[in-house]
Design a protein around this motif. Structure first.
Motif, mmCIF file in Angstrom:
data_model
loop_
_atom_site.group_PDB
_atom_site.id
_atom_site.type_symbol
_atom_site.label_atom_id
_atom_site.label_comp_id
_atom_site.label_asym_id
_atom_site.label_seq_id
_atom_site.Cartn_x
_atom_site.Cartn_y
_atom_site.Cartn_z
ATOM 1 N N ARG A 53 0.840 -1.214 0.000
ATOM 2 C CA ARG A 53 0.000 0.000 0.000
ATOM 3 C C ARG A 53 0.870 1.257 0.000
ATOM 4 O O ARG A 53 0.605 2.212 -0.731
ATOM 5 C CB ARG A 53 -0.930 0.006 1.209
ATOM 6 C CG ARG A 53 -2.206 -0.774 1.017
ATOM 7 C CD ARG A 53 -3.217 -0.469 2.109
ATOM 8 N NE ARG A 53 -2.697 -0.741 3.441
ATOM 9 C CZ ARG A 53 -2.776 -1.926 4.061
ATOM 10 N NH1 ARG A 53 -3.368 -2.941 3.464
ATOM 11 N NH2 ARG A 53 -2.284 -2.083 5.268
ATOM 12 N N GLN A 56 2.484 1.685 -3.388
ATOM 13 C CA GLN A 56 1.495 2.113 -4.380
ATOM 14 C C GLN A 56 1.172 3.592 -4.220
ATOM 15 O O GLN A 56 1.072 4.329 -5.212
ATOM 16 C CB GLN A 56 0.225 1.280 -4.255
ATOM 17 C CG GLN A 56 -0.787 1.557 -5.331
ATOM 18 C CD GLN A 56 -2.010 0.675 -5.210
ATOM 19 O OE1 GLN A 56 -2.201 -0.005 -4.208
ATOM 20 N NE2 GLN A 56 -2.846 0.682 -6.229
ATOM 21 N N MET A 57 1.037 4.069 -2.974
ATOM 22 C CA MET A 57 0.754 5.492 -2.742
ATOM 23 C C MET A 57 1.921 6.352 -3.213
ATOM 24 O O MET A 57 1.720 7.389 -3.848
ATOM 25 C CB MET A 57 0.474 5.740 -1.254
ATOM 26 C CG MET A 57 -0.881 5.260 -0.803
ATOM 27 S SD MET A 57 -1.255 5.462 0.972
ATOM 28 C CE MET A 57 -0.123 6.665 1.558
ATOM 29 N N GLU A 58 3.143 5.926 -2.927
ATOM 30 C CA GLU A 58 4.311 6.711 -3.353
ATOM 31 C C GLU A 58 4.416 6.752 -4.872
ATOM 32 O O GLU A 58 4.729 7.790 -5.454
ATOM 33 C CB GLU A 58 5.586 6.127 -2.728
ATOM 34 C CG GLU A 58 5.694 6.369 -1.235
ATOM 35 C CD GLU A 58 6.894 5.683 -0.618
ATOM 36 O OE1 GLU A 58 7.699 5.052 -1.342
ATOM 37 O OE2 GLU A 58 7.042 5.776 0.614
ATOM 38 N N TRP A 59 4.162 5.608 -5.532
ATOM 39 C CA TRP A 59 4.216 5.576 -6.983
ATOM 40 C C TRP A 59 3.128 6.457 -7.591
ATOM 41 O O TRP A 59 3.364 7.178 -8.555
ATOM 42 C CB TRP A 59 4.079 4.142 -7.493
ATOM 43 C CG TRP A 59 3.834 4.050 -8.967
ATOM 44 C CD1 TRP A 59 2.726 3.620 -9.591
ATOM 45 C CD2 TRP A 59 4.746 4.425 -10.006
ATOM 46 N NE1 TRP A 59 2.865 3.700 -10.945
ATOM 47 C CE2 TRP A 59 4.114 4.197 -11.240
ATOM 48 C CE3 TRP A 59 6.034 4.945 -10.020
ATOM 49 C CZ2 TRP A 59 4.717 4.454 -12.455
ATOM 50 C CZ3 TRP A 59 6.636 5.200 -11.240
ATOM 51 C CH2 TRP A 59 5.988 4.963 -12.436
ATOM 52 N N ASP A 60 1.943 6.414 -7.000
ATOM 53 C CA ASP A 60 0.836 7.227 -7.486
ATOM 54 C C ASP A 60 1.173 8.711 -7.354
ATOM 55 O O ASP A 60 0.923 9.497 -8.277
ATOM 56 C CB ASP A 60 -0.435 6.882 -6.715
ATOM 57 C CG ASP A 60 -1.684 7.418 -7.386
ATOM 58 O OD1 ASP A 60 -1.775 7.308 -8.633
ATOM 59 O OD2 ASP A 60 -2.552 7.956 -6.668
ATOM 60 N N GLN A 61 1.751 9.117 -6.235
ATOM 61 C CA GLN A 61 2.133 10.521 -6.049
ATOM 62 C C GLN A 61 3.219 10.916 -7.035
ATOM 63 O O GLN A 61 3.203 12.010 -7.604
ATOM 64 C CB GLN A 61 2.622 10.757 -4.626
ATOM 65 C CG GLN A 61 1.533 10.722 -3.582
ATOM 66 C CD GLN A 61 2.091 10.853 -2.172
ATOM 67 O OE1 GLN A 61 3.306 10.872 -1.965
ATOM 68 N NE2 GLN A 61 1.197 10.927 -1.195
ATOM 69 N N ARG A 63 3.891 9.616 -10.059
ATOM 70 C CA ARG A 63 3.450 9.713 -11.455
ATOM 71 C C ARG A 63 2.463 10.844 -11.682
ATOM 72 O O ARG A 63 2.284 11.301 -12.806
ATOM 73 C CB ARG A 63 2.867 8.390 -11.938
ATOM 74 C CG ARG A 63 1.547 8.016 -11.361
ATOM 75 C CD ARG A 63 1.061 6.679 -11.929
ATOM 76 N NE ARG A 63 -0.223 6.340 -11.386
ATOM 77 C CZ ARG A 63 -1.394 6.701 -11.901
ATOM 78 N NH1 ARG A 63 -1.422 7.428 -13.003
ATOM 79 N NH2 ARG A 63 -2.521 6.358 -11.324
ATOM 80 N N ARG A 64 1.798 11.325 -10.631
ATOM 81 C CA ARG A 64 0.832 12.417 -10.791
ATOM 82 C C ARG A 64 1.490 13.793 -10.685
ATOM 83 O O ARG A 64 0.836 14.796 -10.937
ATOM 84 C CB ARG A 64 -0.273 12.303 -9.746
ATOM 85 C CG ARG A 64 -1.205 11.132 -9.990
ATOM 86 C CD ARG A 64 -2.250 11.041 -8.912
ATOM 87 N NE ARG A 64 -3.040 9.852 -9.034
ATOM 88 C CZ ARG A 64 -4.231 9.787 -9.648
ATOM 89 N NH1 ARG A 64 -4.755 10.869 -10.178
ATOM 90 N NH2 ARG A 64 -4.878 8.657 -9.718
#
Length: 76
Positions: A53, A56-61, A63-64
């Motif tokens: 989790r 995933q949160m770090e990757w999402d931040q 890439r956004r």
């Protein structure tokens, strides 16, 4: 303790008993406590889920994020 020339030893035993008293009653042995059951697989699953989790949160931040401006190397 005494030793003679031929390496033989002699011990003076004495008059007084030095060991534990012979009339001493036996102390009842208490059974060892039973180990508690540990769910190692469950702990491993929880830790892996938390790690995934977080990743995933770090990757999402990452890439956004919008880059501010244009880098010179990318403009060429």
């Amino acid at each position: 303790i005494a030793r003679d020339e031929s390496a033989r030893y002699a011990f003076f035993r004495g008059e007084t008993w030095l060991g534990a008293p012979e009339d001493r009653g036996r102390v009842p042995v208490q059974p060892a406590p039973q180990p508690q059951s540990v769910d190692y697989q469950g702990n491993l699953r929880l830790q892996n889920d938390a790690l995934q989790r977080q990743n995933q949160m770090e990757w999402d931040q990452l890439r956004r994020q919008q880059p501010a401006g244009v880098e010179v190397q990318r403009a060429k």
